[in-house]
Design an enzyme around this catalytic site. Structure first.
Site, PDB file in Angstrom:
ATOM      1  N   HIS A  77      44.227  18.765  69.292  1.00 27.81           N
ATOM      2  CA  HIS A  77      43.094  19.598  69.730  1.00 27.81           C
ATOM      3  C   HIS A  77      42.996  20.848  68.858  1.00 27.81           C
ATOM      4  O   HIS A  77      44.006  21.405  68.418  1.00 27.81           O
ATOM      5  CB  HIS A  77      43.197  19.957  71.211  1.00 27.81           C
ATOM      6  CG  HIS A  77      44.398  20.743  71.617  1.00 27.81           C
ATOM      7  ND1 HIS A  77      44.451  22.126  71.528  1.00 27.81           N
ATOM      8  CD2 HIS A  77      45.588  20.362  72.143  1.00 27.81           C
ATOM      9  CE1 HIS A  77      45.622  22.556  71.982  1.00 27.81           C
ATOM     10  NE2 HIS A  77      46.334  21.505  72.353  1.00 27.81           N
ATOM     11  N   ASP A  79      41.562  23.901  69.580  1.00 26.66           N
ATOM     12  CA  ASP A  79      41.611  25.240  70.172  1.00 26.66           C
ATOM     13  C   ASP A  79      43.040  25.692  70.411  1.00 26.66           C
ATOM     14  O   ASP A  79      43.981  24.896  70.404  1.00 26.66           O
ATOM     15  CB  ASP A  79      40.818  25.276  71.477  1.00 26.66           C
ATOM     16  CG  ASP A  79      41.337  24.289  72.508  1.00 26.66           C
ATOM     17  OD1 ASP A  79      41.747  23.179  72.128  1.00 26.66           O
ATOM     18  OD2 ASP A  79      41.344  24.624  73.709  1.00 26.66           O
ATOM     19  N   ASP A 116      50.669  25.299  69.005  1.00 24.75           N
ATOM     20  CA  ASP A 116      50.097  24.403  70.004  1.00 24.75           C
ATOM     21  C   ASP A 116      48.575  24.514  69.896  1.00 24.75           C
ATOM     22  O   ASP A 116      48.009  25.499  70.342  1.00 24.75           O
ATOM     23  CB  ASP A 116      50.587  24.800  71.396  1.00 24.75           C
ATOM     24  CG  ASP A 116      49.877  24.068  72.512  1.00 24.75           C
ATOM     25  OD1 ASP A 116      49.270  23.016  72.246  1.00 24.75           O
ATOM     26  OD2 ASP A 116      49.921  24.569  73.651  1.00 24.75           O
ATOM     27  N   GLU A 146      40.759  21.832  74.863  1.00 23.67           N
ATOM     28  CA  GLU A 146      41.866  21.250  75.615  1.00 23.67           C
ATOM     29  C   GLU A 146      42.544  22.296  76.492  1.00 23.67           C
ATOM     30  O   GLU A 146      42.899  22.024  77.644  1.00 23.67           O
ATOM     31  CB  GLU A 146      42.884  20.629  74.651  1.00 23.67           C
ATOM     32  CG  GLU A 146      43.981  19.817  75.317  1.00 23.67           C
ATOM     33  CD  GLU A 146      45.219  20.616  75.671  1.00 23.67           C
ATOM     34  OE1 GLU A 146      46.120  20.060  76.344  1.00 23.67           O
ATOM     35  OE2 GLU A 146      45.305  21.801  75.291  1.00 23.67           O
ATOM     36  N   GLU A 147      42.732  23.489  75.949  1.00 24.70           N
ATOM     37  CA  GLU A 147      43.506  24.503  76.663  1.00 24.70           C
ATOM     38  C   GLU A 147      42.780  25.045  77.892  1.00 24.70           C
ATOM     39  O   GLU A 147      43.409  25.441  78.864  1.00 24.70           O
ATOM     40  CB  GLU A 147      43.851  25.666  75.719  1.00 24.70           C
ATOM     41  CG  GLU A 147      44.699  25.285  74.510  1.00 24.70           C
ATOM     42  CD  GLU A 147      46.127  24.905  74.863  1.00 24.70           C
ATOM     43  OE1 GLU A 147      46.434  24.802  76.066  1.00 24.70           O
ATOM     44  OE2 GLU A 147      46.934  24.718  73.936  1.00 24.70           O
TER      45      GLU A 147
END
Length: 488
Positions: A77, A79, A116, A146-147
């Protein structure tokens, strides 16, 4: 900025990570990075397209002679979590991430690092750029948001991806490989229950059950910690011997957290109050004994209320509601037979409220099997139908059912033994991951998830171990080449 990153090993991966650090990308603000990656793809002769939500796919044909190899999807992802220390002015929509190396770890100054999932994205880009690598057809799937919401995965286009193998590059533990995660759904129960006036001979008691440890409703559900809603309902059931009627109830604040506190107000005949108070004291000792070593801070108190409430549930409604709550599924429903030691299905009685006869419950059911989520939801519906409540399922998302006999996993384990010298730890997590959603949309995909060691993710203490990135990169390249050998 961050020129030193391009000097780290493996150099192609870190060069791409530098681009990510220099390009602001908080959730919902990935557009600039998407445009940069599209330009980069065009410069390298790679096809690129987006789905309706904006998820980005880059594609590279197979090395000549390996067209029949399994198509590999590299997934991450774009973001990152945007967190900075309170005393550090940082605008995540404009400012780059300022990185530095500290004793074998890469960190950021006063902000999240974005390892991440920046390292997974950088690794996928470096793979696409590597013309020395022998590979089958390659796709890199970069999802959005995603986050914040897993929005990209949830809205991912179906029948878009072409590959048969998906490598999720968003794990955070060296030496581990993930093969499954739980799906879930919110179970919402609501009712308007009948009330009756409190009598002049009745007294009100307020009960408070507090001091529990609580925890994550997925990864901590098997640890035997007390659930304040479950325990206070048990107390109230015991107090029915003194003709109590429920006035109000408030327990838990989040459906995905094990409730630490719950509170209730009841009315009961004045001549039963002393006996009820004595029973509460005995129940506190009983619960503390049962939860010794797990929830040693448990406290249960009952306090008389000076002003008697005007209304309470009538006796029948109060009794039926407590009976339903007491019978509601809670905790670990089943352990996985496929992956020993892992919870397969559970339920958390997360939020329970009663006010002026209006009842609301929100539970979170999790399972490695979607059918088990549906079954527990149906059990809630059947139970609360008996008291005239309405039950609905919301925010459902699929799980990722483990396949411990997967050929892809066996291949990864063999390469891990060869390259690292030890067996990887095969893991399943009883929580939601992006893989679960992707598996729901593409059920025929074989997939695993692995990555380097990241610590402190989602905080300004986020850091990644440099040696683990070298190991991760070696495993990723070896796995892609090993898959390409299937066409030889």
């Amino acid at each position: 900025m961050n020129e030193h990153l391009a000097q780290l090993s493996p150099q192609p991966l870190w060069r791409h990570f530098r681009t990510l650090c220099n390009t602001p990308r908080p959730s919902g603000r990935e557009a600039e990075l998407v445009a940069i990656l599209e330009r980069w793809a065009e410069q390298h002769g790679l096809a690129h397209d987006r789905d309706d939500y904006g998820n980005l796919r880059l594609s590279k044909p197979a090395t000549p002679g390996h067209e029949s190899a399994p198509g590999v999807i590299l997934q991450g992802h774009l973001d990152m979590v945007a967190q900075a220390n309170a005393d550090h002015p940082h605008d995540f929509t404009r400012d780059p991430i300022d990185t530095y190396v500290d004793d074998g770890w890469l960190r950021a100054r006063h902000t999240t690092l974005g390892a991440d999932n920046g390292l997974g994205v950088a690794a996928a880009l470096a793979i696409l750029e590597d013309d020395t690598l022998v590979h089958g057809p390659l796709e890199a799937l970069f999802t959005l948001e995603e986050e914040s919401s897993m929005g990209g995965a949830l809205q991912l286009a179906e029948q878009w991806l072409q590959g048969s193998v998906l490598l999720n590059l968003d794990s955070e533990d060296r030496g581990e490989v993930f093969i499954g995660c739980a799906g879930g759904a919110d179970i919402v129960v609501e009712a308007q229950l009948p009330t009756a006036e409190s009598g002049v001979d009745e007294v009100a008691l307020e009960l408070a059950l507090t001091g529990l440890v609580g925890g994550h409703s997925g990864i901590d559900i098997h640890r035997g910690r007390g659930n304040a809603n479950r325990l206070l309902v048990r107390v109230l059931r015991a107090l029915e011997a003194y003709d109590i009627r429920l006035v109000s109830y408030r327990g838990g604040t989040l459906r995905n957290a094990i409730p630490r506190e719950a509170f209730a107000t009841v009315v009961l005949p004045a001549d039963e109050v002393a006996a009820a108070e004595s029973r509460v004291q005995a129940l506190e000792q009983q619960l503390r004994t049962e939860l010794a070593g797990v929830d040693d801070g448990l406290s249960l108190v009952a306090v008389r209320v000076a002003e008697r409430p005007a209304q309470a549930l009538n006796a029948h409604a109060s009794s039926m509601l407590l009976a339903a709550l007491n019978a509601a599924p809670y905790g670990v429903e089943r352990m996985s037979s496929a992956v020993p030691g892992v919870v397969e299905t559970s339920n958390n009685l997360g939020v329970v409220n009663l006010d002026e006869g209006r009842f609301h419950l929100c539970a979170l059911v999790r399972s490695l099997r979607d059918s088990a989520v549906e079954d527990l939801a149906d059990r809630f519906r059947g139970l609360f139908d008996l008291i005239g409540a309405r039950t609905r399922v919301e925010n459902d998302y699929p799980g990722w059912t483990p396949a411990p006999d997967s050929a892809l996993l066996a291949r990864f384990e063999r390469l891990h033994r060869q390259l690292v010298g030890r067996e990887p730890a095969v893991k399943v997590i009883h929580a939601g991951l992006e893989c679960g959603i992707l598996a729901g949309k593409y059920p025929n995909l074989e997939m695993i998830s692995f990555g380097p060691s990241i610590r402190g993710a989602h905080s300004p203490d986020e850091r990644v171990e440099l040696d683990s990135v070298v190991e991760f990169w070696g495993l990723l390249r070896a796995l892609i080449e090993d898959l390409a050998a299937d066409s030889a």
